[in-house]
Design a protein around this motif. Structure first.
Motif, mmCIF file in Angstrom:
data_model
loop_
_atom_site.group_PDB
_atom_site.id
_atom_site.type_symbol
_atom_site.label_atom_id
_atom_site.label_comp_id
_atom_site.label_asym_id
_atom_site.label_seq_id
_atom_site.Cartn_x
_atom_site.Cartn_y
_atom_site.Cartn_z
ATOM 1 N N PHE A 8 0.848 -1.185 0.000
ATOM 2 C CA PHE A 8 0.000 0.000 0.000
ATOM 3 C C PHE A 8 0.884 1.235 0.000
ATOM 4 C CE2 PHE A 8 -1.518 3.475 2.675
ATOM 5 C CZ PHE A 8 -2.608 3.887 1.932
ATOM 6 N N ASP A 9 0.463 2.236 -0.755
ATOM 7 C CA ASP A 9 1.112 3.541 -0.703
ATOM 8 C C ASP A 9 0.149 4.588 -1.252
ATOM 9 O OD1 ASP A 9 3.102 5.262 0.054
ATOM 10 O OD2 ASP A 9 4.287 5.004 -1.764
ATOM 11 N N ILE A 10 0.347 5.803 -0.797
ATOM 12 C CA ILE A 10 -0.448 6.939 -1.257
ATOM 13 C C ILE A 10 0.380 8.199 -1.021
ATOM 14 C CG2 ILE A 10 -1.654 7.316 0.934
ATOM 15 C CD1 ILE A 10 -4.205 7.868 -0.782
ATOM 16 N N ALA A 11 0.268 9.142 -1.920
ATOM 17 C CA ALA A 11 1.013 10.397 -1.787
ATOM 18 C C ALA A 11 0.159 11.429 -1.052
ATOM 19 C CB ALA A 11 1.416 10.923 -3.157
ATOM 20 N N LYS A 12 0.825 12.315 -0.334
ATOM 21 C CA LYS A 12 0.137 13.378 0.402
ATOM 22 C C LYS A 12 -0.373 14.424 -0.583
ATOM 23 C CE LYS A 12 0.922 16.423 4.358
ATOM 24 N NZ LYS A 12 0.675 17.749 3.866
ATOM 25 N N PRO A 13 -1.669 14.752 -0.506
ATOM 26 C CA PRO A 13 -2.189 15.786 -1.402
ATOM 27 C C PRO A 13 -1.610 17.161 -1.055
ATOM 28 C CG PRO A 13 -3.942 14.903 -0.002
ATOM 29 C CD PRO A 13 -2.702 14.170 0.329
ATOM 30 N N TYR A 76 -9.175 7.381 3.669
ATOM 31 C CA TYR A 76 -9.994 8.580 3.854
ATOM 32 C C TYR A 76 -10.134 8.912 5.343
ATOM 33 C CZ TYR A 76 -13.952 11.767 3.682
ATOM 34 O OH TYR A 76 -14.771 12.845 3.841
ATOM 35 N N VAL A 77 -10.498 7.910 6.134
ATOM 36 C CA VAL A 77 -10.723 8.131 7.558
ATOM 37 C C VAL A 77 -9.432 8.566 8.258
ATOM 38 C CG1 VAL A 77 -11.341 6.974 9.728
ATOM 39 C CG2 VAL A 77 -12.732 6.618 7.693
ATOM 40 N N TYR A 78 -8.294 8.008 7.845
ATOM 41 C CA TYR A 78 -7.012 8.318 8.481
ATOM 42 C C TYR A 78 -6.332 9.562 7.893
ATOM 43 C CZ TYR A 78 -6.885 4.051 11.282
ATOM 44 O OH TYR A 78 -7.146 3.063 12.203
ATOM 45 N N LEU A 79 -7.085 10.425 7.226
ATOM 46 C CA LEU A 79 -6.577 11.710 6.701
ATOM 47 C C LEU A 79 -5.474 11.566 5.666
ATOM 48 C CD1 LEU A 79 -6.346 13.836 9.991
ATOM 49 C CD2 LEU A 79 -8.172 13.887 8.304
ATOM 50 N N LEU A 80 -5.563 10.553 4.806
ATOM 51 C CA LEU A 80 -4.543 10.384 3.773
ATOM 52 C C LEU A 80 -5.000 10.919 2.424
ATOM 53 C CD1 LEU A 80 -3.254 6.793 4.635
ATOM 54 C CD2 LEU A 80 -2.380 9.001 5.420
ATOM 55 N N THR A 81 -6.306 11.072 2.248
ATOM 56 C CA THR A 81 -6.846 11.557 0.982
ATOM 57 C C THR A 81 -8.186 12.238 1.242
ATOM 58 O OG1 THR A 81 -7.516 10.930 -1.258
ATOM 59 C CG2 THR A 81 -7.963 9.337 0.471
ATOM 60 N N ASP A 82 -8.632 13.040 0.297
ATOM 61 C CA ASP A 82 -9.955 13.662 0.397
ATOM 62 C C ASP A 82 -11.015 12.900 -0.389
ATOM 63 O OD1 ASP A 82 -9.699 15.692 2.208
ATOM 64 O OD2 ASP A 82 -9.357 17.263 0.745
ATOM 65 N N GLU A 83 -10.636 11.809 -1.010
ATOM 66 C CA GLU A 83 -11.592 10.963 -1.737
ATOM 67 C C GLU A 83 -12.239 10.003 -0.748
ATOM 68 O OE1 GLU A 83 -12.434 11.002 -4.958
ATOM 69 O OE2 GLU A 83 -11.060 12.637 -5.423
ATOM 70 N N PHE A 84 -13.598 9.987 -0.670
ATOM 71 C CA PHE A 84 -14.283 9.112 0.287
ATOM 72 C C PHE A 84 -13.866 7.663 0.081
ATOM 73 C CE2 PHE A 84 -17.909 6.681 1.947
ATOM 74 C CZ PHE A 84 -17.875 7.130 3.262
ATOM 75 N N ASP A 85 -13.823 7.229 -1.152
ATOM 76 C CA ASP A 85 -13.228 5.928 -1.463
ATOM 77 C C ASP A 85 -11.821 6.257 -1.937
ATOM 78 O OD1 ASP A 85 -12.378 3.482 -2.326
ATOM 79 O OD2 ASP A 85 -14.015 3.145 -3.722
ATOM 80 N N GLY A 86 -10.866 6.182 -1.029
ATOM 81 C CA GLY A 86 -9.491 6.590 -1.325
ATOM 82 C C GLY A 86 -8.893 5.888 -2.519
ATOM 83 N N SER A 87 -9.468 4.741 -2.907
ATOM 84 C CA SER A 87 -8.920 4.032 -4.061
ATOM 85 C C SER A 87 -9.140 4.818 -5.353
ATOM 86 C CB SER A 87 -9.523 2.629 -4.171
ATOM 87 O OG SER A 87 -10.907 2.693 -4.403
ATOM 88 N N LYS A 88 -9.966 5.846 -5.306
ATOM 89 C CA LYS A 88 -10.178 6.698 -6.479
ATOM 90 C C LYS A 88 -9.083 7.760 -6.615
ATOM 91 C CE LYS A 88 -14.584 5.250 -7.275
ATOM 92 N NZ LYS A 88 -14.455 3.833 -7.165
ATOM 93 N N ASP A 89 -8.292 7.940 -5.563
ATOM 94 C CA ASP A 89 -7.176 8.889 -5.589
ATOM 95 C C ASP A 89 -6.138 8.380 -6.587
ATOM 96 O OD1 ASP A 89 -4.633 10.149 -4.935
ATOM 97 O OD2 ASP A 89 -5.583 10.834 -3.089
ATOM 98 N N PRO A 90 -5.665 9.230 -7.510
ATOM 99 C CA PRO A 90 -4.714 8.758 -8.527
ATOM 100 C C PRO A 90 -3.382 8.277 -7.957
ATOM 101 C CG PRO A 90 -5.108 11.131 -8.745
ATOM 102 C CD PRO A 90 -6.040 10.622 -7.701
ATOM 103 N N ARG A 93 -2.220 3.255 -4.212
ATOM 104 C CA ARG A 93 -1.720 1.994 -4.750
ATOM 105 C C ARG A 93 -1.905 0.906 -3.705
ATOM 106 N NH1 ARG A 93 4.087 -0.131 -5.276
ATOM 107 N NH2 ARG A 93 3.739 0.422 -3.201
ATOM 108 N N PHE A 94 -2.664 -0.125 -4.054
ATOM 109 C CA PHE A 94 -2.864 -1.285 -3.189
ATOM 110 C C PHE A 94 -2.847 -2.522 -4.076
ATOM 111 C CE2 PHE A 94 -5.860 -4.375 -1.251
ATOM 112 C CZ PHE A 94 -5.099 -4.692 -0.127
ATOM 113 N N ASP A 95 -1.887 -3.390 -3.824
ATOM 114 C CA ASP A 95 -1.746 -4.609 -4.613
ATOM 115 C C ASP A 95 -1.649 -5.802 -3.681
ATOM 116 O OD1 ASP A 95 -1.533 -3.306 -7.196
ATOM 117 O OD2 ASP A 95 0.454 -2.661 -6.551
ATOM 118 N N VAL A 96 -2.287 -6.911 -4.083
ATOM 119 C CA VAL A 96 -2.208 -8.163 -3.338
ATOM 120 C C VAL A 96 -1.674 -9.221 -4.286
ATOM 121 C CG1 VAL A 96 -3.494 -9.919 -2.075
ATOM 122 C CG2 VAL A 96 -4.169 -7.536 -1.902
ATOM 123 N N THR A 97 -0.625 -9.910 -3.859
ATOM 124 C CA THR A 97 -0.056 -10.997 -4.640
ATOM 125 C C THR A 97 -0.312 -12.302 -3.887
ATOM 126 O OG1 THR A 97 1.684 -9.511 -5.368
ATOM 127 C CG2 THR A 97 2.045 -11.867 -5.725
#
Length: 166
Positions: A8-13, A76-90, A93-97
């Motif tokens: 998992f990773d996400i950039a700070k807006p 979203y809840v943990y203040l990482l993105t403003d998208e309610f479904d954070g997976s919509k944030d460009p 990144r979440f990958d499962v192998t």
């Protein structure tokens, strides 16, 4: 560095929006219900899927989609993105192998083997809730909060993302 089967990773807006602070309070209640479903019902679903031998549990795109949306809501809840479904944030990144051979006993053993993770996530969640309060106040004042606090919350969500498909 250890390679985890879930990443998992996400950039700070650049900036956050003030109204989302209040919407996150509602999101936290939804997250509480969804979190219970993931912790309690997902292992049961996995055991049913494994016992029926129809498909490998984590190769099911529906399950991957649920996990992706769950981690998006966490973001979203943990203040990482403003998208309610954070997976919509460009930058999300979440990958499962999937790996190994899943067994019915292994899926049910997850309840016992997951106890240490749940305890650690609970402790980290306590820290994250304090960061949430500080971050929310900072967002209401300046539409941003400290990168260090963002990194801590991202680490908590990363731990949740590694545990969820476990």
């Amino acid at each position: 560095m250890i390679a985890y089967p879930a990443t998992f990773d996400i950039a700070k807006p650049a900036r956050f929006t003030r109204p989302n602070v209040f919407i996150r309070i509602i999101g936290a209640f939804i997250f509480g219900i969804v979190n219970w479903l993931v912790v309690v019902l997902l292992p049961i679903y996995a055991a049913i899927q494994i016992s029926s031998q129809k498909e490998k549990y984590l190769q099911n795109e529906t399950v991957k989609g649920w996990l992706r949306s769950y981690i998006g809501l966490c973001s979203y809840v943990y203040l990482l993105t403003d998208e309610f479904d954070g997976s919509k944030d460009p930058t999300f990144r979440f990958d499962v192998t999937p790996g190994g051979t899943p067994t019915l006993g292994g899926a049910l053993l997850r309840y016992i083997m997951g106890i240490p993770h749940i305890l650690i996530i609970g402790a980290l969640g306590s820290v994250a809730s304090i960061i949430w309060i500080i971050g929310s106040i900072m967002i209401l004042i300046s539409e941003d909060y400290a990168a260090g606090l963002f990194d801590i919350n991202r680490g908590v969500v990363r731990w949740i993302a590694r545990y969820a498909p476990y």
